[in-house]
Write a protein that holds these residues in place. Structure first.
Motif, PDB file in Angstrom:
ATOM      1  N   GLU A 303     -17.994 -62.679  -4.204  1.00  0.00           N
ATOM      2  CA  GLU A 303     -16.695 -62.750  -4.880  1.00  0.00           C
ATOM      3  C   GLU A 303     -16.809 -62.812  -6.402  1.00  0.00           C
ATOM      4  N   ALA A 306     -17.771 -59.434  -7.833  1.00  0.00           N
ATOM      5  CA  ALA A 306     -16.642 -58.525  -7.612  1.00  0.00           C
ATOM      6  C   ALA A 306     -15.545 -58.775  -8.632  1.00  0.00           C
ATOM      7  N   MET A 307     -15.264 -60.044  -8.905  1.00  0.00           N
ATOM      8  CA  MET A 307     -14.223 -60.368  -9.880  1.00  0.00           C
ATOM      9  C   MET A 307     -14.640 -59.941 -11.283  1.00  0.00           C
ATOM     10  N   ALA A 310     -14.372 -56.188 -11.399  1.00  0.00           N
ATOM     11  CA  ALA A 310     -12.981 -55.730 -11.364  1.00  0.00           C
ATOM     12  C   ALA A 310     -12.300 -55.933 -12.709  1.00  0.00           C
ATOM     13  N   GLY A 329     -10.686 -49.746  -5.180  1.00  0.00           N
ATOM     14  CA  GLY A 329     -11.155 -51.092  -4.861  1.00  0.00           C
ATOM     15  C   GLY A 329     -10.809 -52.080  -5.953  1.00  0.00           C
ATOM     16  N   TYR A 333      -8.256 -55.174  -5.549  1.00  0.00           N
ATOM     17  CA  TYR A 333      -8.808 -56.519  -5.731  1.00  0.00           C
ATOM     18  C   TYR A 333      -7.995 -57.300  -6.764  1.00  0.00           C
ATOM     19  N   SER A 356      -8.125 -65.672   1.856  1.00  0.00           N
ATOM     20  CA  SER A 356      -8.924 -64.786   1.002  1.00  0.00           C
ATOM     21  C   SER A 356      -9.631 -63.678   1.767  1.00  0.00           C
ATOM     22  N   LEU A 359      -9.299 -60.155   0.662  1.00  0.00           N
ATOM     23  CA  LEU A 359     -10.035 -59.694  -0.513  1.00  0.00           C
ATOM     24  C   LEU A 359     -11.370 -59.040  -0.141  1.00  0.00           C
ATOM     25  N   THR A 360     -11.847 -59.267   1.069  1.00  0.00           N
ATOM     26  CA  THR A 360     -13.188 -58.809   1.452  1.00  0.00           C
ATOM     27  C   THR A 360     -13.377 -57.301   1.300  1.00  0.00           C
ATOM     28  N   ALA A 362     -11.680 -55.105  -0.440  1.00  0.00           N
ATOM     29  CA  ALA A 362     -11.515 -54.723  -1.845  1.00  0.00           C
ATOM     30  C   ALA A 362     -12.738 -55.133  -2.663  1.00  0.00           C
ATOM     31  N   ALA A 363     -13.296 -56.307  -2.374  1.00  0.00           N
ATOM     32  CA  ALA A 363     -14.492 -56.763  -3.084  1.00  0.00           C
ATOM     33  C   ALA A 363     -15.666 -55.829  -2.824  1.00  0.00           C
ATOM     34  N   THR A 366     -15.053 -52.591  -4.673  1.00  0.00           N
ATOM     35  CA  THR A 366     -15.159 -52.845  -6.119  1.00  0.00           C
ATOM     36  C   THR A 366     -16.614 -52.850  -6.569  1.00  0.00           C
TER      37      THR A 366
END
Length: 389
Positions: A303, A306-307, A310, A329, A333, A356, A359-360, A362-363, A366
């Motif tokens: 996570e 990924a954040m 993103a 993605g 996200y 959450s 979010l998997t 999309a993460a 991403t």
């Protein structure tokens, strides 16, 4: 032996498919084991956490709306006899009810759809990223599948009869179609996600942003956004038709509006809560069961990168308007994460880590989009988007 590029690509795809099927099997078998061995502690030792609301409601819908007369599992006694969980959309509950009809009304069977949907997510990611694209995306598709199957929350939510895994499954397909520039088909699956749980609606914001990214500030973008919103609304309404018929349209509308208001309010003190940012670091994971201990753990090693990826890509696109800015993605996200923060800031400070799971997918996409950009991939090349419907 000389192999042409097409043959190498086909062989790579098949090898990748075998590997990814292994990932899907790992997710499914792990989730099934948890579903089989975990109990709720209370609720007659059968219902895990919020299953009491969704399973009881699914059973009542099955009997009172669809007229089912087969054998039923003993009622939990924890919800009112006239409770139908109108605060959440009905599609996931229809699927749980269908599992009762096909497999029988008992705890493991309530969870079988969740097991299946969770196990399919890595496979969908691979197929969506690799089919029709160059060999690089075959390897990136394998990596996205590995990332998703390594996310603890996917396996945990695949083991219980809660609504979030349904929203995550349909959002996975929505993101894949958006990745391939098919925004209208993506809207269909955002509608299915939203008909399972209202958090799926965060996908609408993503499709709006992607429409502007794809078409610019033109009439075509506005037209596409209007079509997307219409499709999402129609898909959601289709699944409300049985409830409209049985309970009355005005009654369901009032109940649904009340449910959305309820979504923006904090719950009474009790289970561990956390902010959306806390999910990135697995702060206060929600406890689903104590026998054995089952927590909705997130995976910071997935996570957090990924954040960071993103946000970096999103800001770069806004500031510099580069031609790689269409990144499905990343946009999903950011949109989902922002959607949860809007709910939090609007007044619901009791958010739970199991939310959450949406979010998997999309993460996972991403992170491979970020790798693609590092490798110099541009959206203008025929690599990762096949059509633009």
């Amino acid at each position: 032996m000389n192999l042409n590029e097409n043959t190498i690509k086909k062989i790579s795809f098949i090898i990748g498919l075998v590997i990814v099927l292994g990932f899907s099997y790992m997710v499914g078998s792990s989730a099934y084991h948890i579903a089989l061995t975990t109990s709720g502690g209370g609720y007659n030792n059968s219902y895990i956490s919020d299953e009491i609301y969704y399973v009881d409601s699914a059973r009542r819908i099955l009997v009172n709306v669809f007229g089912y007369k087969g054998q039923l599992y003993p009622y939990s006694g924890e919800t009112q006899s006239n409770y139908y969980n109108f605060e959440h959309p009905p599609l996931a509950k229809y699927i749980i009810a269908l599992s009762m009809v096909i497999l029988g009304d008992k705890p493991i069977n309530w969870r079988i759809p969740s097991v299946i949907l969770a196990s399919l997510i890595p496979l969908i990611l691979y197929l969506g990223l690799s089919i029709g694209n160059d060999i690089k995306w075959i390897f990136l598709g394998i990596l996205a599948s590995l990332i998703a199957s390594s996310d603890k929350i996917l396996i945990v939510m695949g083991s219980v009869a809660l609504l979030d895994i349904y929203a995550a499954f349909f959002l996975t397909i929505a993101i894949v179609f958006a990745f391939r520039k098919n925004l209208l088909l993506s809207a269909v699956f955002v509608g299915l996600a939203s008909a399972s749980k209202e958090t799926g609606l965060f996908g609408v914001l993503a499709l709006i942003i992607l429409s502007f990214s794809l078409y610019g500030k033109k009439f075509l973008a506005i037209k596409k956004i209007a079509e997307i919103i219409l499709i999402v609304i129609v898909v959601i309404l289709i699944f409300y038709i049985p409830l409209f018929y049985h309970f009355g349209v005005l009654n369901i509308i009032q109940q649904t509006i009340g449910g959305y208001k309820w979504d923006l309010q904090s719950r009474p003190p009790g289970p561990p809560t956390s902010t959306p940012s806390g999910w990135l670091f697995n702060v206060n994971p929600f406890v689903l069961s104590y026998s054995p201990l089952l927590e909705a753990d997130t995976t910071p090693i997935i996570e957090v990168p990924a954040m960071v990826s993103a946000i970096s890509i999103f800001i770069s696109c806004i500031l510099y308007k580069r031609n790689y800015c269409y990144r499905a993605g990343v946009v999903f996200y950011i949109s989902i994460f922002l959607g949860f923060w809007i709910v939090y800031l609007a007044g619901n400070h009791t958010l739970y880590s199991f939310y959450s799971v949406i979010l998997t997918p999309a993460a996972a996409i991403t992170l491979v989009e970020a790798i693609d950009m590092i490798m110099g991939g541009l959206i203008g090349k025929n690599e990762n988007n096949v059509s633009s419907v």
